[in-house]
Scaffold this active site. Structure first.
Site, PDB file in Angstrom:
ATOM      1  CD  GLU A  65      47.970  54.166 -17.944  1.00 45.01           C
ATOM      2  OE1 GLU A  65      48.460  53.995 -16.800  1.00 45.01           O
ATOM      3  OE2 GLU A  65      46.783  53.891 -18.217  1.00 45.01           O
ATOM      4  CB  SER A  87      44.353  53.134  -5.973  1.00 45.36           C
ATOM      5  OG  SER A  87      44.433  52.245  -7.073  1.00 45.36           O
ATOM      6  CG  ASP A  88      43.754  48.421  -6.878  1.00 48.21           C
ATOM      7  OD1 ASP A  88      43.861  49.511  -7.462  1.00 48.21           O
ATOM      8  OD2 ASP A  88      44.136  47.352  -7.386  1.00 48.21           O
ATOM      9  N   GLY A 103      50.073  58.465 -11.152  1.00 53.30           N
ATOM     10  CA  GLY A 103      48.824  57.724 -11.272  1.00 53.30           C
ATOM     11  C   GLY A 103      48.653  56.752 -10.124  1.00 53.30           C
ATOM     12  CB  SER A 104      45.935  54.837  -8.951  1.00 56.57           C
ATOM     13  OG  SER A 104      45.209  54.515 -10.115  1.00 56.57           O
ATOM     14  NE  ARG A 142      40.789  61.853 -30.619  1.00 53.25           N
ATOM     15  CZ  ARG A 142      40.446  60.718 -31.222  1.00 53.25           C
ATOM     16  NH1 ARG A 142      40.104  59.673 -30.519  1.00 53.25           N
ATOM     17  NH2 ARG A 142      40.476  60.633 -32.522  1.00 53.25           N
ATOM     18  CD  GLU A 173      51.782  51.829 -14.949  1.00 54.93           C
ATOM     19  OE1 GLU A 173      52.132  50.892 -15.715  1.00 54.93           O
ATOM     20  OE2 GLU A 173      51.809  53.018 -15.282  1.00 54.93           O
ATOM     21  NE  ARG A 211      43.976  61.318  -9.919  1.00 49.53           N
ATOM     22  CZ  ARG A 211      43.939  60.002  -9.989  1.00 49.53           C
ATOM     23  NH1 ARG A 211      44.945  59.338 -10.526  1.00 49.53           N
ATOM     24  NH2 ARG A 211      42.921  59.336  -9.520  1.00 49.53           N
ATOM     25  N   GLY A 234      46.841  59.853 -15.902  1.00 52.61           N
ATOM     26  CA  GLY A 234      46.016  59.182 -16.907  1.00 52.61           C
ATOM     27  C   GLY A 234      44.667  59.871 -17.060  1.00 52.61           C
ATOM     28  NE  ARG A 292      51.151  55.603 -15.222  1.00 52.67           N
ATOM     29  CZ  ARG A 292      49.894  55.818 -14.804  1.00 52.67           C
ATOM     30  NH1 ARG A 292      49.285  56.965 -15.041  1.00 52.67           N
ATOM     31  NH2 ARG A 292      49.237  54.894 -14.124  1.00 52.67           N
ATOM     32  CG  HIS A 330      45.737  62.422 -30.923  1.00 50.55           C
ATOM     33  ND1 HIS A 330      46.743  61.968 -31.741  1.00 50.55           N
ATOM     34  CD2 HIS A 330      44.650  61.671 -31.203  1.00 50.55           C
ATOM     35  CE1 HIS A 330      46.288  60.974 -32.483  1.00 50.55           C
ATOM     36  NE2 HIS A 330      45.032  60.771 -32.182  1.00 50.55           N
ATOM     37  NE  ARG A 347      41.013  57.182  -6.004  1.00 48.87           N
ATOM     38  CZ  ARG A 347      41.079  56.131  -6.811  1.00 48.87           C
ATOM     39  NH1 ARG A 347      40.715  54.950  -6.374  1.00 48.87           N
ATOM     40  NH2 ARG A 347      41.484  56.255  -8.040  1.00 48.87           N
TER      41      ARG A 347
END
Ligand code: ADE
Length: 235
Positions: free
Chosen positions: A182, A204-205, A89-90, A43, A180, A24, A20, A87, A4, A218
């Site tokens: 992952e 983020s929320d 991320g949000s 991909r 999250e 980004r 993720g 990692r 991959h 953000r």
């Protein structure tokens, strides 16, 4: 190249940030790294290598969810010799005391994913945890930068749109900070193949208050997280 990731041996260095979102990864590479080179577009899951403060660092998108994240983590470690994955991320905050833009480091990751139940024949509830050295370094980096970073357990969920939001409240009772999608797979895969892993997130929320960050909020929040991640990766 691996199944991959379309990179040659040596294109990816031993320390990798894992957002993720592949866009980004591109933004981080172009905003923070010197001389970034895109080593894969397979991909659309972009990966880059450049330097941060003179030290080579790679940034690889993982996609959303644990099956996708585990593929990239597995191939980075086993096919490209990666030793540390961070990692970034949000997350959606679960507990009341977190607010939008806060930075969270995941000491451990509870999950509703079936992946580890399959691994252990349903006999053991394996506890995916962060690498202590990376976590300690990130805490020191955040403190040095004057960024309050909350350290605690999080939930890695299979579903973004949950049918059981009541479970978030129950997890909050046990000190779980945020959700999250992952971290549990990344922690487990790194542990399985002898690499180090950490997850750093920006809120983020908020799940129960139904709040969401604006794009401007953000950017500033992600800036703190990315720089903590990069400084931790090269320490
Ligand atoms: N990532 C950011 N917000 C999230 C949420 N509410 N649930 C799962 N993953 C998230």
């Amino acid at each position: 190249m691996s199944v991959h990731i379309g990179a040659q041996p040596g294109d990816i260095v031993e320390r990798v940030l894992l957002p993720g979102d592949p866009m980004r990864a591109k933004w981080i590479a172009e905003t923070y790294l010197k001389d970034p080179v895109c080593y894969t577009q397979v991909r659309g899951m972009l990966g880059y290598t450049g330097t941060w403060r003179g030290v080579p660092v790679s940034v690889q998108g993982t996609g959303m969810g644990m099956p996708s994240a585990s593929i990239y983590t597995h191939e980075l470690i086993n096919e490209y010799g990666v030793r540390s994955v961070i990692r970034i991320g949000s997350c959606g905050a679960i507990i009341d005391s977190l607010k939008l833009g806060d930075v969270v480091a995941a000491i451990g990751s509870a999950t509703d994913s079936n992946m580890n139940r399959v691994r252990f024949d349903g006999l053991i509830d394996y506890a995916p945890v962060a690498d202590f050295g990376l976590l300690r370094t990130a805490a020191e980096v955040a403190e040095g930068r004057g960024v309050p970073m909350r350290v605690g357990p999080i939930l890695a969920a299979d579903a973004f749109y949950s049918d059981r939001p009541d479970l978030y409240g129950r997890l909050a009772d046990y000190g779980v900070l945020a959700v999250e999608m992952e971290s549990a797979a990344i922690y487990t895969t790194a542990a399985r193949y002898g690499a180090r892993a950490l997850t750093i997130l920006t809120v983020s929320d908020h799940i129960t208050r139904e709040e969401r960050m604006t794009p401007a909020e953000r950017e500033q929040g992600f800036d703190n997280m990315v720089q903590i991640g990069l400084d931790t990766a090269i320490a």
